[in-house]
Scaffold this motif. Structure first.
Motif, PDB file in Angstrom:
ATOM      1  N   VAL A 125       0.849  -1.192   0.000  1.00  0.00           N
ATOM      2  CA  VAL A 125       0.000   0.000   0.000  1.00  0.00           C
ATOM      3  C   VAL A 125       0.886   1.245   0.000  1.00  0.00           C
ATOM      4  O   VAL A 125       1.736   1.407   0.889  1.00  0.00           O
ATOM      5  N   GLU A 126       0.707   2.103  -0.972  1.00  0.00           N
ATOM      6  CA  GLU A 126       1.501   3.319  -1.080  1.00  0.00           C
ATOM      7  C   GLU A 126       1.245   4.223   0.126  1.00  0.00           C
ATOM      8  O   GLU A 126       0.133   4.279   0.652  1.00  0.00           O
ATOM      9  N   LYS A 127       2.260   4.955   0.566  1.00  0.00           N
ATOM     10  CA  LYS A 127       2.186   5.684   1.834  1.00  0.00           C
ATOM     11  C   LYS A 127       1.149   6.808   1.840  1.00  0.00           C
ATOM     12  O   LYS A 127       0.682   7.216   2.908  1.00  0.00           O
ATOM     13  N   HIS A 128       0.778   7.310   0.686  1.00  0.00           N
ATOM     14  CA  HIS A 128      -0.209   8.385   0.634  1.00  0.00           C
ATOM     15  C   HIS A 128      -1.646   7.880   0.517  1.00  0.00           C
ATOM     16  O   HIS A 128      -2.586   8.683   0.495  1.00  0.00           O
ATOM     17  N   VAL A 129      -1.818   6.585   0.436  1.00  0.00           N
ATOM     18  CA  VAL A 129      -3.164   6.018   0.331  1.00  0.00           C
ATOM     19  C   VAL A 129      -3.913   6.188   1.650  1.00  0.00           C
ATOM     20  O   VAL A 129      -3.375   5.904   2.729  1.00  0.00           O
ATOM     21  N   GLN A 130      -5.155   6.648   1.557  1.00  0.00           N
ATOM     22  CA  GLN A 130      -5.994   6.852   2.735  1.00  0.00           C
ATOM     23  C   GLN A 130      -6.965   5.679   2.905  1.00  0.00           C
ATOM     24  O   GLN A 130      -7.299   4.985   1.943  1.00  0.00           O
ATOM     25  N   PRO A 131      -7.447   5.447   4.132  1.00  0.00           N
ATOM     26  CA  PRO A 131      -8.419   4.367   4.358  1.00  0.00           C
ATOM     27  C   PRO A 131      -9.653   4.467   3.463  1.00  0.00           C
ATOM     28  O   PRO A 131     -10.185   3.442   3.014  1.00  0.00           O
ATOM     29  N   THR A 132     -10.093   5.694   3.195  1.00  0.00           N
ATOM     30  CA  THR A 132     -11.275   5.858   2.341  1.00  0.00           C
ATOM     31  C   THR A 132     -11.013   5.366   0.919  1.00  0.00           C
ATOM     32  O   THR A 132     -11.923   4.871   0.252  1.00  0.00           O
ATOM     33  N   MET A 133      -9.779   5.494   0.452  1.00  0.00           N
ATOM     34  CA  MET A 133      -9.433   5.014  -0.884  1.00  0.00           C
ATOM     35  C   MET A 133      -9.515   3.490  -0.939  1.00  0.00           C
ATOM     36  O   MET A 133     -10.020   2.913  -1.912  1.00  0.00           O
ATOM     37  N   LEU A 134      -9.027   2.841   0.098  1.00  0.00           N
ATOM     38  CA  LEU A 134      -9.133   1.378   0.157  1.00  0.00           C
ATOM     39  C   LEU A 134     -10.585   0.940   0.296  1.00  0.00           C
ATOM     40  O   LEU A 134     -11.008  -0.065  -0.295  1.00  0.00           O
ATOM     41  N   GLU A 135     -11.351   1.692   1.062  1.00  0.00           N
ATOM     42  CA  GLU A 135     -12.769   1.358   1.241  1.00  0.00           C
ATOM     43  C   GLU A 135     -13.507   1.432  -0.092  1.00  0.00           C
ATOM     44  O   GLU A 135     -14.312   0.555  -0.414  1.00  0.00           O
ATOM     45  N   ASP A 136     -13.230   2.472  -0.860  1.00  0.00           N
ATOM     46  CA  ASP A 136     -13.864   2.602  -2.175  1.00  0.00           C
ATOM     47  C   ASP A 136     -13.420   1.481  -3.111  1.00  0.00           C
ATOM     48  O   ASP A 136     -14.217   0.956  -3.895  1.00  0.00           O
ATOM     49  N   LYS A 157       3.033   1.841   7.428  1.00  0.00           N
ATOM     50  CA  LYS A 157       3.923   0.689   7.290  1.00  0.00           C
ATOM     51  C   LYS A 157       3.837   0.000   5.934  1.00  0.00           C
ATOM     52  O   LYS A 157       4.585  -0.944   5.676  1.00  0.00           O
ATOM     53  N   GLY A 158       2.908   0.431   5.086  1.00  0.00           N
ATOM     54  CA  GLY A 158       2.834  -0.134   3.746  1.00  0.00           C
ATOM     55  C   GLY A 158       1.892  -1.310   3.598  1.00  0.00           C
ATOM     56  O   GLY A 158       1.906  -1.990   2.567  1.00  0.00           O
ATOM     57  N   PHE A 159       1.057  -1.558   4.594  1.00  0.00           N
ATOM     58  CA  PHE A 159       0.044  -2.613   4.479  1.00  0.00           C
ATOM     59  C   PHE A 159      -1.209  -2.185   5.230  1.00  0.00           C
ATOM     60  O   PHE A 159      -1.198  -1.192   5.971  1.00  0.00           O
ATOM     61  N   ALA A 160      -2.283  -2.937   5.041  1.00  0.00           N
ATOM     62  CA  ALA A 160      -3.560  -2.568   5.656  1.00  0.00           C
ATOM     63  C   ALA A 160      -4.383  -3.814   5.948  1.00  0.00           C
ATOM     64  O   ALA A 160      -4.164  -4.880   5.363  1.00  0.00           O
ATOM     65  N   TYR A 161      -5.321  -3.647   6.865  1.00  0.00           N
ATOM     66  CA  TYR A 161      -6.294  -4.689   7.176  1.00  0.00           C
ATOM     67  C   TYR A 161      -7.681  -4.145   6.843  1.00  0.00           C
ATOM     68  O   TYR A 161      -8.004  -3.004   7.173  1.00  0.00           O
ATOM     69  N   ILE A 162      -8.481  -4.979   6.217  1.00  0.00           N
ATOM     70  CA  ILE A 162      -9.867  -4.591   5.898  1.00  0.00           C
ATOM     71  C   ILE A 162     -10.796  -5.666   6.434  1.00  0.00           C
ATOM     72  O   ILE A 162     -10.657  -6.843   6.097  1.00  0.00           O
ATOM     73  N   GLU A 163     -11.733  -5.241   7.255  1.00  0.00           N
ATOM     74  CA  GLU A 163     -12.687  -6.166   7.875  1.00  0.00           C
ATOM     75  C   GLU A 163     -14.061  -6.003   7.231  1.00  0.00           C
ATOM     76  O   GLU A 163     -14.528  -4.889   7.025  1.00  0.00           O
ATOM     77  N   PHE A 164     -14.698  -7.129   6.947  1.00  0.00           N
ATOM     78  CA  PHE A 164     -16.031  -7.141   6.344  1.00  0.00           C
ATOM     79  C   PHE A 164     -17.061  -7.712   7.320  1.00  0.00           C
ATOM     80  O   PHE A 164     -16.696  -8.392   8.293  1.00  0.00           O
ATOM     81  N   VAL A 165     -18.325  -7.477   7.017  1.00  0.00           N
ATOM     82  CA  VAL A 165     -19.408  -8.101   7.777  1.00  0.00           C
ATOM     83  C   VAL A 165     -19.611  -9.532   7.303  1.00  0.00           C
ATOM     84  O   VAL A 165     -19.805 -10.448   8.107  1.00  0.00           O
TER      85      VAL A 165
END
Length: 207
Positions: A125-136, A157-165
């Motif tokens: 994940v690029e450092k300027h990416v925001q959570p809203t961008m990943l959500e979209d 840190k260059g990674f992310a976690y995304i949780e779903f229902v």
């Protein structure tokens, strides 16, 4: 007087040679009828043009009504989708709160594993990416409850976690593996549950 008026009217319609060649009432009646037919023809033509113009306007209004109805249907569907998402998020929030308040160590572990089973781990994940961008980016996969981009001393840190229902959302999200965001391909894998005593290595360090 009548003949003069008829003559003038006939001239306006393109001339009336019969008036000069024929005498008597019969020729005048014939001229009168031709004049009336001329006026009638012009009126009919004018009515036809107005009818055509009116038909085009009606068609334009009907097309506009169809467009508005289509837009209303689309907005209703979007509203239904949002309502469904809100209901799912509210139910998930209540379940989480109940587990926090009433759960023990064993149930909390099971609850955490259940959450991890419907979560993904996104690398590169690029450092300027925001959570809203990943959500979209992953919105079409399922109902997202949380997007987390861990931060370090020097920034993301260059990674992310995304949780779903929904658990099935994980499989949907895996189809977006190697898709681009901010010029980088995202590497998507199911999130694994961290267990006591087990550490994993990421970019030369343990987490």
């Amino acid at each position: 007087m009548v003949s003069a008026l008829l003559l003038m009217a006939a001239a306006a319609l393109g001339g009336a040679p019969s008036l000069t060649r024929h005498r008597g009432l019969s020729s005048i009646y014939r001229l009168r009828n031709s004049i009336f037919m001329g006026f009638s023809g012009r009126k009919t033509a004018r009515g036809s043009m107005e009818s055509l113009r009116g038909g085009a306007e009606i068609a334009a209004v009907e097309n506009r009504i169809a467009e508005v109805e289509e837009e209303i249907a689309r907005l209703k569907q979007e509203c239904a989708n949002v309502t469904n998402r809100v209901e799912k998020l509210n139910a998930e929030s209540k379940l989480t709160q109940k587990e926090i308040e009433e759960g023990n160590i064993s149930s909390m572990r099971s609850f955490t594993e259940a959450i991890d089973a419907r979560s993904i781990f996104v690398k590169n994940v690029e450092k300027h990416v925001q959570p809203t961008m990943l959500e979209d980016h992953f919105a079409s996969c399922g109902t997202i409850t949380r997007v987390t981009i861990p931060q370090g001393v020097k920034g993301p840190k260059g990674f992310a976690y995304i949780e779903f229902v929904e658990t099935e959302a994980v499989e949907n999200a895996l189809t977006l593996n190697n898709t681009l965001m901010a010029g980088r391909p995202l590497f998507v894998v199911p999130k694994r549950t961290n267990k006591p005593g087990i550490r994993r290595r990421i970019k030369g360090r343990f987490t």
